[in-house]
Design a protein around this motif. Structure first.
Motif, PDB file in Angstrom:
ATOM      1  N   ASN A 442     -19.114 -20.503   1.753  1.00  0.00           N
ATOM      2  CA  ASN A 442     -19.865 -21.657   1.266  1.00  0.00           C
ATOM      3  C   ASN A 442     -19.302 -22.202  -0.052  1.00  0.00           C
ATOM      4  N   ASP A 443     -19.010 -21.294  -0.973  1.00  0.00           N
ATOM      5  CA  ASP A 443     -18.471 -21.726  -2.277  1.00  0.00           C
ATOM      6  C   ASP A 443     -17.145 -22.463  -2.103  1.00  0.00           C
ATOM      7  N   LEU A 444     -16.353 -21.978  -1.158  1.00  0.00           N
ATOM      8  CA  LEU A 444     -15.062 -22.599  -0.874  1.00  0.00           C
ATOM      9  C   LEU A 444     -15.251 -24.045  -0.407  1.00  0.00           C
ATOM     10  N   CYS A 445     -16.221 -24.244   0.483  1.00  0.00           N
ATOM     11  CA  CYS A 445     -16.507 -25.586   0.997  1.00  0.00           C
ATOM     12  C   CYS A 445     -16.960 -26.526  -0.115  1.00  0.00           C
ATOM     13  N   MET A 446     -17.774 -26.011  -1.021  1.00  0.00           N
ATOM     14  CA  MET A 446     -18.254 -26.839  -2.123  1.00  0.00           C
ATOM     15  C   MET A 446     -17.127 -27.187  -3.095  1.00  0.00           C
ATOM     16  N   THR A 447     -16.194 -26.265  -3.267  1.00  0.00           N
ATOM     17  CA  THR A 447     -15.049 -26.503  -4.157  1.00  0.00           C
ATOM     18  C   THR A 447     -14.210 -27.668  -3.652  1.00  0.00           C
ATOM     19  N   TRP A 448     -14.061 -27.759  -2.332  1.00  0.00           N
ATOM     20  CA  TRP A 448     -13.242 -28.836  -1.749  1.00  0.00           C
ATOM     21  C   TRP A 448     -13.822 -30.219  -2.046  1.00  0.00           C
ATOM     22  N   LEU A 449     -15.122 -30.307  -2.259  1.00  0.00           N
ATOM     23  CA  LEU A 449     -15.734 -31.608  -2.542  1.00  0.00           C
ATOM     24  C   LEU A 449     -15.223 -32.215  -3.846  1.00  0.00           C
ATOM     25  N   SER A 450     -14.751 -31.351  -4.731  1.00  0.00           N
ATOM     26  CA  SER A 450     -14.226 -31.851  -6.012  1.00  0.00           C
ATOM     27  C   SER A 450     -12.708 -31.653  -6.111  1.00  0.00           C
ATOM     28  N   ASP A 451     -12.048 -31.618  -4.947  1.00  0.00           N
ATOM     29  CA  ASP A 451     -10.577 -31.489  -4.924  1.00  0.00           C
ATOM     30  C   ASP A 451      -9.939 -32.739  -5.533  1.00  0.00           C
TER      31      ASP A 451
END
Length: 584
Positions: A442-451
């Motif tokens: 989940n954290d990984l997915c959220m990180t991608w939102l601010s790539d």
């Protein structure tokens, strides 16, 4: 037969003639496909006496696709000519089609003839009409007729007398030795089917020699068809007879000079093993399969890779470990992407066969190698089958072994690599479950939102919708929306934009209450953003929301915001606000 004669009953056939003579191929094709309707209108007598002769005389010089459709339609025509007792009238047009040059038309005509011949058995007319046809076709001057005759032997053989059976077997032997390769190909294609109808006593004495003759043909296009015959004869013969006659042929095909023949062996390897039995498969054929896995031609290695799990399911674990796995290790690093992709689609199937211990020791390193492959298709094929491994070794061990590799790819410097992994996340989520996802991904997915790369943020935004569809709205409210809302306050306007994109995507899958109580206020707040790009994306997002909320909400909360934006100093903001207002 003119419409001007005043006979209304002639109208359908007149229309048919007009359409069949039309220059437009599609119109002629449509007319052929409506033959059943026209025959119904004419009645059985006129269909037999007028329509069928017309088709035989007028349609034989048409385009191949029209002839193909005609051959198929005639196979369903028995009901329109008055039933099985009148079915013989359909033989002439189909005989004509059996002589055309296009092989697909001939094959369809033969299939229709077999269907009609089976229906004629009910009135005991098959031998009366089909036997003369077989004799005529098999002795024809052109290879087309002789090729077509091969497909009719199996339907005729069971119902004829002993003397005629002898004649048919002799004729088929002659066709197997025909001077034209196309005829030998047809004889080889239908040999297994014919053999299944022949008495056991004649299979070894007469049909096996035919099979072995074709197996040694100088044309690889003939030899490759004998692979399927190996399967057919293995089932018809006793195990001892199969070892004597079929096994040498299989081994010869495995080392044939033509890669096409070796490809066919690899493609049919499981069926060959099943036909020969487990003992022969383990002691004689497994080594041949290993050899195909390391063949010089990529096409052969690809076909063998697709059969890895199938073949391994037929042999003991220790033989897989000692004999097959070394070849699989080479395939993991094969220079051909097609080979690696084929292997990746099947290798996970070895986990249930080998069990937990062997999977951990022997397979996990291979999975990791393929998971880091440069080809997105190879990686996808591994990830799409993770559930098979999860069921064997458990989600905890899977997380320890494969997840680090997934995370490594997700954080790769190349944005295209990151993008490829993002696409697979919903698939992983559906396979591994909500608990695993919350803890590990989940954290990984959220990180991608601010790539930093827009394409990554866009892909991550689209994933939110897919994840919500998998885990439900309640999960999204707890795990996704807080992060999305938090980004609306970011100092970087690109991340505030991502909030709007995310809400626009999620609006399509969440319930109205969540949309109004949680998400709508965030969008309205962003309508006051100093950046014009944010403001016009607010208008675009509101346009998505409007059809999904109550009219009262639209009038009280959304419309006033859009009216304000419609008077914005930026022309783009005005344009999108006006567009959204039209939906109110």
């Amino acid at each position: 037969m003119s419409m001007e004669e005043g006979d209304e009953s002639l109208y359908p056939i007149a229309i048919l003639i007009d359409e069949l003579k039309n220059e437009d191929v599609q119109l002629r094709l449509n007319s052929i496909k409506r033959l059943g309707t026209i025959a119904n209108a004419l009645g059985a007598d006129r269909t037999r006496n007028e329509l069928v002769p017309f088709l035989n005389e007028s349609c034989v010089d048409d385009e191949d696709e029209v002839l193909l459709a005609l051959a198929e339609e005639l196979g369903n025509f028995v009901q329109y000519v008055g039933g099985p007792e009148f079915a013989n009238c359909l033989i002439p047009p189909l005989e004509t089609l059996c002589n055309v040059e296009e092989s697909s038309v001939r094959e369809k005509a033969v299939k229709s003839l077999c269907k009609i011949a089976n229906e004629m058995k009910a009135v005991q007319q098959t031998e009366q009409y089909v036997l003369p046809l077989v004799r005529k076709l098999s002795s024809g001057d052109w290879f087309t007729s002789r090729s077509s005759s091969c497909g009719l032997f199996s339907v005729l053989y069971p119902i004829v007398s002993k003397d005629v059976k002898i004649e048919l077997r002799q004729t088929y032997t002659k066709l197997c030795k025909d001077e034209t390769p196309m005829v030998r190909r047809a004889a080889c294609t239908y040999l297994g089917e014919f053999a299944s109808k022949v008495e056991k006593e004649y299979i070894v004495s007469e049909l096996v020699p035919m099979f072995l003759h074709l197996h040694q043909d100088d044309q690889d296009s003939v030899r490759l068809l004998t692979v399927e015959n190996c399967v057919a004869f293995a089932k018809l013969l006793t195990p001892k007879e199969a070892v004597t006659h079929v096994l040498p042929a299989i081994k010869a095909c495995c080392s044939d000079k033509s890669w096409r023949v070796r490809y066919m062996v690899a493609d049919h390897f499981k069926a060959l093993c099943e036909g020969m039995g487990p003992e022969i498969a383990q002691n004689e054929l497994l080594q041949a399969f290993v050899k195909l896995c390391t063949d010089s031609e990529a096409e052969v290695r690809t076909a063998a890779s697709f059969k890895v799990a199938d073949v391994c399911s037929l042999v003991p674990k220790d033989m897989i470990i000692s004999e097959v796995l070394p070849s699989i290790e080479k395939l993991v690093a094969d220079k051909s992407e097609h080979v690696r992709s084929a292997l990746a689609s099947e290798i996970m199937g070895l986990a249930p066969i080998l069990g937990r211990e062997y999977t951990i020791d022997s397979l996990l390193p291979l999975f990791l190698g393929l998971l880091k492959d440069e080809s997105p298709e190879v990686r996808l094929n591994i990830i799409s089958k993770l559930e098979l491994v999860n069921n064997v070794i458990g989600v905890d061990l899977l997380a320890q072994s494969l997840l680090p590799a997934i995370v490594e790819l997700a954080e790769d410097k190349q944005w295209r690599v990151r993008s490829a992994i993002i696409e697979y996340i919903p698939l992983l989520a559906s396979q591994l479950g909500v608990k695993f996802f919350n803890e590990k991904l989940n954290d990984l997915c959220m990180t991608w939102l601010s790539d930093s790369v827009y394409s990554i943020r866009e892909a991550a935004t689209n994933n939110l919708k897919k994840l919500t569809e998998i885990f439900g709205v309640a999960w999204a409210k707890e795990h996704l929306l807080p992060k999305v809302i938090e980004m609306s306050k970011d100092t970087n306007y690109l991340y505030r934009m991502t909030t709007l994109f995310s809400i626009g995507v999620l609006a399509k899958v969440v319930d109205e209450q969540t949309l109004v109580q949680i998400m709508l206020d965030v969008v309205i707040e962003l309508s006051k953003d100093p950046v014009p790009n944010i403001r016009f994306n607010v208008a675009k997002t509101l346009r998505i929301i409007i059809p999904r909320v109550d009219a009262k909400v639209v009038q009280e909360k959304i419309k006033p915001v859009l009216q304000t934006l419609n008077e914005d100093s930026d022309p783009d903001v005005q344009f999108y606000a006006n567009e959204a207002l039209l939906s109110c």
